[in-house]
Motif scaffolding. Structure first.
Motif, PDB file in Angstrom:
ATOM      1  N   CYS A  55      -4.575 106.606  65.709  1.00  0.00           N
ATOM      2  CA  CYS A  55      -4.851 107.437  66.878  1.00  0.00           C
ATOM      3  C   CYS A  55      -4.624 108.930  66.602  1.00  0.00           C
ATOM      4  N   HIS A  56      -3.598 109.553  67.191  1.00  0.00           N
ATOM      5  CA  HIS A  56      -3.304 110.966  66.917  1.00  0.00           C
ATOM      6  C   HIS A  56      -2.423 111.159  65.688  1.00  0.00           C
TER       7      HIS A  56
ATOM      8  N   ALA B 210     -10.333 106.663  60.433  1.00  0.00           N
ATOM      9  CA  ALA B 210     -10.560 106.642  61.877  1.00  0.00           C
ATOM     10  C   ALA B 210      -9.428 107.444  62.508  1.00  0.00           C
ATOM     11  N   ALA B 211      -9.733 108.178  63.561  1.00  0.00           N
ATOM     12  CA  ALA B 211      -8.730 108.984  64.256  1.00  0.00           C
ATOM     13  C   ALA B 211      -9.239 109.237  65.675  1.00  0.00           C
ATOM     14  N   PHE B 212      -8.344 109.660  66.548  1.00  0.00           N
ATOM     15  CA  PHE B 212      -8.721 109.959  67.924  1.00  0.00           C
ATOM     16  C   PHE B 212      -9.827 111.010  67.927  1.00  0.00           C
ATOM     17  N   THR B 213     -10.899 110.730  68.621  1.00  0.00           N
ATOM     18  CA  THR B 213     -12.107 111.542  68.510  1.00  0.00           C
ATOM     19  C   THR B 213     -12.176 112.650  69.558  1.00  0.00           C
TER      20      THR B 213
ATOM     21  N   VAL C 295     -14.151 111.573  58.927  1.00  0.00           N
ATOM     22  CA  VAL C 295     -13.801 110.846  60.144  1.00  0.00           C
ATOM     23  C   VAL C 295     -14.964 109.946  60.539  1.00  0.00           C
ATOM     24  N   ARG C 296     -14.709 108.639  60.544  1.00  0.00           N
ATOM     25  CA  ARG C 296     -15.721 107.646  60.914  1.00  0.00           C
ATOM     26  C   ARG C 296     -15.570 107.335  62.397  1.00  0.00           C
ATOM     27  N   VAL C 297     -16.438 107.917  63.196  1.00  0.00           N
ATOM     28  CA  VAL C 297     -16.305 107.876  64.655  1.00  0.00           C
ATOM     29  C   VAL C 297     -16.891 106.584  65.219  1.00  0.00           C
TER      30      VAL C 297
ATOM     31  N   THR D 227      -6.597 103.101  58.751  1.00  0.00           N
ATOM     32  CA  THR D 227      -6.479 103.986  59.908  1.00  0.00           C
ATOM     33  C   THR D 227      -7.167 103.389  61.125  1.00  0.00           C
ATOM     34  N   GLY D 228      -6.685 103.777  62.316  1.00  0.00           N
ATOM     35  CA  GLY D 228      -7.251 103.291  63.568  1.00  0.00           C
ATOM     36  C   GLY D 228      -7.529 104.443  64.503  1.00  0.00           C
TER      37      GLY D 228
END
Length: 231
Positions: free
Chosen positions: A139-140, A163-166, A194-196, A212-213
């Protein structure tokens, strides 16, 4: 079984662009879901924070509307109460990576305040990445990757898929126009890919030993992937 290190934000607020301090901390589900999965698999958990401070939970993460209703909010709160390791953290700068089989970073807006600029955490992340040990960040918490700067000035995670908070999620959460900076933008600027995924839907990205999530819903499936790497 082995020990897993949780690196948790020590911040209890997030400073917005206008200088106001938004109360925050770590996000309950993102700590609790992996904690329960790792404990069920027989692993020992150790918590580290900047300064060794007892971390603050973001009260918003305990609200029914953040957890799909009161029943699930109560379940998260009960699980958090049982997460006793949160109440006796060590200093992140004192961590010996050799003591741990894996490292995990839960999110919340707190990492945007402290872990994004914490050199000790940055060094730990760089070492964890280079060690090949499973490293989970959700997330963040990928804000912490911004502090993982190598001696040549490049980011240790440049070229990695995460992956991360978009930006879309930050917009929907009501903070995009209030923040000093957006996580997706900063990671991209650092050369991280970043894979959205769709907003609020689980999205877990695995790149080498890095797992990552994107959001709170990604924390449980991230834990599953991390345990696969420990098997």
């Amino acid at each position: 079984m082995s020990k897993i290190l949780f690196v948790v934000t020590g911040a209890d607020h997030w400073t917005l662009a206008d200088g106001t301090e938004h109360p925050t901390g770590f996000w309950a589900e993102e700590a609790v879901a992996p904690y329960q999965a790792f404990k069920a698999a027989g692993h020992e958990i150790v918590v580290a924070t900047p300064g060794g401070v007892v971390p603050t939970v973001d009260k918003g993460s305990l609200a029914p509307e953040a957890n799909g209703g009161q029943e699930n909010a109560d379940r998260i709160a009960d699980a958090l109460a049982g997460f006793s390791e949160l109440r006796s953290p060590i200093e992140v700068g004192d961590v010996d990576l050799d003591d741990y089989a894996a490292v995990f970073y839960p999110g919340g807006h707190g990492p945007m305040e402290d872990l994004a600029v914490n050199a000790d955490s940055g060094r730990l992340l760089t070492l964890a990445l280079e060690s090949g040990k499973p490293l989970g960040v959700v997330c963040h918490a990928p804000a912490a990757l911004l502090a993982a700067v190598k001696a040549d000035g490049t980011n240790a995670f440049t070229g990695y898929d995460v992956a991360a908070f978009t930006n879309a999620e930050e917009t929907q959460a009501g903070f995009a126009d209030k923040a000093k900076w957006l996580l997706q933008d900063r990671l991209t600027e650092a050369g991280v890919n970043v894979r959205v995924g769709e907003p609020w839907v689980p999205n877990v990205v695995v790149d080498r030993n890095l797992v990552t999530g994107q959001n709170p819903a990604s924390s449980a499936p991230l834990a599953v992937e991390l345990l696969k790497k420990l098997a």
